[in-house]
Design a protein around this motif. Sequence first.
Motif, PDB file in Angstrom:
ATOM      1  N   MET A   1      17.364  71.593  28.463  1.00 28.84           N
ATOM      2  CA  MET A   1      16.827  73.011  27.867  1.00 28.84           C
ATOM      3  C   MET A   1      19.026  73.018  27.752  1.00 28.84           C
ATOM      4  O   MET A   1      18.764  73.975  26.128  1.00 28.84           O
ATOM      5  N   GLY A   2      19.377  72.945  27.774  1.00 28.30           N
ATOM      6  CA  GLY A   2      21.013  73.519  27.448  1.00 28.30           C
ATOM      7  C   GLY A   2      21.054  72.854  26.341  1.00 28.30           C
ATOM      8  O   GLY A   2      22.045  73.367  25.730  1.00 28.30           O
ATOM      9  N   PHE A   3      20.681  71.018  26.866  1.00 24.10           N
ATOM     10  CA  PHE A   3      21.131  70.640  25.342  1.00 24.10           C
ATOM     11  C   PHE A   3      20.230  71.384  24.118  1.00 24.10           C
ATOM     12  O   PHE A   3      21.023  70.923  23.143  1.00 24.10           O
ATOM     13  N   THR A   4      19.304  71.231  24.020  1.00 20.77           N
ATOM     14  CA  THR A   4      18.760  72.536  23.187  1.00 20.77           C
ATOM     15  C   THR A   4      18.925  73.654  22.475  1.00 20.77           C
ATOM     16  O   THR A   4      19.102  73.810  22.050  1.00 20.77           O
ATOM     17  N   LEU A   5      19.952  74.575  23.430  1.00 21.35           N
ATOM     18  CA  LEU A   5      19.965  75.631  23.278  1.00 21.35           C
ATOM     19  C   LEU A   5      21.103  75.383  22.395  1.00 21.35           C
ATOM     20  O   LEU A   5      22.006  76.045  21.401  1.00 21.35           O
ATOM     21  N   ILE A   6      22.795  74.629  22.808  1.00 15.88           N
ATOM     22  CA  ILE A   6      23.670  73.686  22.583  1.00 15.88           C
ATOM     23  C   ILE A   6      23.495  73.882  20.667  1.00 15.88           C
ATOM     24  O   ILE A   6      24.220  74.146  20.116  1.00 15.88           O
ATOM     25  N   THR A   7      22.237  72.708  20.639  1.00 14.06           N
ATOM     26  CA  THR A   7      22.181  72.100  19.483  1.00 14.06           C
ATOM     27  C   THR A   7      21.600  72.985  18.603  1.00 14.06           C
ATOM     28  O   THR A   7      21.832  72.879  16.934  1.00 14.06           O
ATOM     29  N   LEU A   8      20.661  74.275  19.369  1.00 14.13           N
ATOM     30  CA  LEU A   8      20.206  74.509  18.247  1.00 14.13           C
ATOM     31  C   LEU A   8      21.426  76.165  17.707  1.00 14.13           C
ATOM     32  O   LEU A   8      21.168  77.024  16.922  1.00 14.13           O
ATOM     33  N   THR A   9      22.215  76.444  18.632  1.00 14.41           N
ATOM     34  CA  THR A   9      23.618  77.576  18.447  1.00 14.41           C
ATOM     35  C   THR A   9      23.955  76.577  17.277  1.00 14.41           C
ATOM     36  O   THR A   9      24.733  77.800  16.763  1.00 14.41           O
ATOM     37  N   LEU A  10      24.536  75.278  17.822  1.00  9.78           N
ATOM     38  CA  LEU A  10      25.805  74.857  16.814  1.00  9.78           C
ATOM     39  C   LEU A  10      24.774  74.523  15.162  1.00  9.78           C
ATOM     40  O   LEU A  10      25.571  74.610  14.003  1.00  9.78           O
ATOM     41  N   TRP A  11      23.640  74.371  15.303  1.00  7.62           N
ATOM     42  CA  TRP A  11      23.462  74.579  14.360  1.00  7.62           C
ATOM     43  C   TRP A  11      23.443  75.701  13.087  1.00  7.62           C
ATOM     44  O   TRP A  11      23.168  75.823  11.972  1.00  7.62           O
ATOM     45  N   ALA A  12      22.862  76.828  14.434  1.00  6.07           N
ATOM     46  CA  ALA A  12      22.699  78.395  13.212  1.00  6.07           C
ATOM     47  C   ALA A  12      23.725  78.310  12.900  1.00  6.07           C
ATOM     48  O   ALA A  12      24.069  79.296  11.700  1.00  6.07           O
ATOM     49  N   LEU A  13      24.999  78.556  13.744  1.00  5.24           N
ATOM     50  CA  LEU A  13      26.319  78.701  12.919  1.00  5.24           C
ATOM     51  C   LEU A  13      26.647  77.996  11.648  1.00  5.24           C
ATOM     52  O   LEU A  13      27.391  78.030  11.109  1.00  5.24           O
ATOM     53  N   TYR A  14      26.372  76.356  11.680  1.00  5.82           N
ATOM     54  CA  TYR A  14      26.543  75.653  10.533  1.00  5.82           C
ATOM     55  C   TYR A  14      26.097  76.126   9.464  1.00  5.82           C
ATOM     56  O   TYR A  14      26.146  76.102   8.343  1.00  5.82           O
ATOM     57  N   THR A  15      24.489  76.572   9.474  1.00  2.00           N
ATOM     58  CA  THR A  15      23.789  76.886   8.532  1.00  2.00           C
ATOM     59  C   THR A  15      24.754  78.348   8.194  1.00  2.00           C
ATOM     60  O   THR A  15      24.583  78.172   6.904  1.00  2.00           O
ATOM     61  N   PHE A  16      24.587  79.055   9.313  1.00  2.00           N
ATOM     62  CA  PHE A  16      25.459  80.160   8.521  1.00  2.00           C
ATOM     63  C   PHE A  16      26.487  80.115   7.164  1.00  2.00           C
ATOM     64  O   PHE A  16      26.691  80.088   6.171  1.00  2.00           O
ATOM     65  N   LEU A  17      27.443  78.786   7.918  1.00  2.00           N
ATOM     66  CA  LEU A  17      28.495  78.743   7.412  1.00  2.00           C
ATOM     67  C   LEU A  17      28.840  77.855   5.888  1.00  2.00           C
ATOM     68  O   LEU A  17      28.941  78.255   5.089  1.00  2.00           O
ATOM     69  N   MET A  18      27.353  77.428   6.170  1.00  2.00           N
ATOM     70  CA  MET A  18      26.494  76.544   4.500  1.00  2.00           C
ATOM     71  C   MET A  18      26.617  77.696   3.572  1.00  2.00           C
ATOM     72  O   MET A  18      26.650  77.713   2.174  1.00  2.00           O
ATOM     73  N   LYS A  19      26.223  78.414   4.351  1.00  2.00           N
ATOM     74  CA  LYS A  19      25.032  79.668   3.804  1.00  2.00           C
ATOM     75  C   LYS A  19      26.271  81.007   2.994  1.00  2.00           C
ATOM     76  O   LYS A  19      25.983  81.271   1.588  1.00  2.00           O
ATOM     77  N   ARG A  20      27.258  81.466   3.609  1.00  2.00           N
ATOM     78  CA  ARG A  20      28.439  81.588   3.267  1.00  2.00           C
ATOM     79  C   ARG A  20      29.290  81.305   1.918  1.00  2.00           C
ATOM     80  O   ARG A  20      29.902  81.350   1.339  1.00  2.00           O
ATOM     81  N   ASN A  21      29.155  80.145   2.451  1.00  2.00           N
ATOM     82  CA  ASN A  21      30.482  79.546   1.594  1.00  2.00           C
ATOM     83  C   ASN A  21      29.858  78.586  -0.050  1.00  2.00           C
ATOM     84  O   ASN A  21      30.576  78.381  -0.800  1.00  2.00           O
ATOM     85  N   LEU A  22      27.892  79.118   0.510  1.00  2.00           N
ATOM     86  CA  LEU A  22      27.528  78.020  -1.002  1.00  2.00           C
ATOM     87  C   LEU A  22      26.990  79.095  -1.732  1.00  2.00           C
ATOM     88  O   LEU A  22      26.545  78.937  -2.711  1.00  2.00           O
ATOM     89  N   GLY A  23      26.509  79.930  -1.182  1.00  2.00           N
ATOM     90  CA  GLY A  23      26.553  81.005  -2.309  1.00  2.00           C
ATOM     91  C   GLY A  23      24.753  81.137  -2.586  1.00  2.00           C
ATOM     92  O   GLY A  23      23.832  80.579  -1.464  1.00  2.00           O
ATOM     93  N   ASN A  24      24.032  80.664  -3.662  1.00  2.00           N
ATOM     94  CA  ASN A  24      23.239  80.653  -4.094  1.00  2.00           C
ATOM     95  C   ASN A  24      22.986  79.459  -4.399  1.00  2.00           C
ATOM     96  O   ASN A  24      22.314  79.527  -4.792  1.00  2.00           O
TER      97      ASN A  24
END
Length: 109
Positions: A1-24
């Motif tokens: 369960m811990g592995f899943t939470l860490i992976t999803l948290t890192l993925w959410a951070l990655y997605t947020f940074l991509m959205k912020r940097n790439l915009g449209n």
Amino acid sequence: MGFTLITLTLWALYTFLMKRNLGNEFMFSKSLIPLILICLISTMCLGINYVASAVPSLNDGIGIHNFWAGLIIGEDSWSVQLFKTYFNLSVYASLFLTFIYSISALLKK
């Protein structure tokens, strides 16, 4: 369960940074690719671990056969059934993520 939470948290951070940097230019389907790769690698590692534990002639007993499977399964109450359950869940997650990726890629075109 811990592995899943860490992976999803890192993925959410990655997605947020991509959205912020790439915009449209941001595409959700492209942010799924690293998650799919992690899931496929996990499925292969868990499959190797399950097969090695299910065939008694390969080993002296049940054990974790790679680092990645050890991160996912942990150290508690190993059994062939537990390894099979983790492997099956990983296969389902891989198929689900691939399906979501396909749908999001088709909708973006």
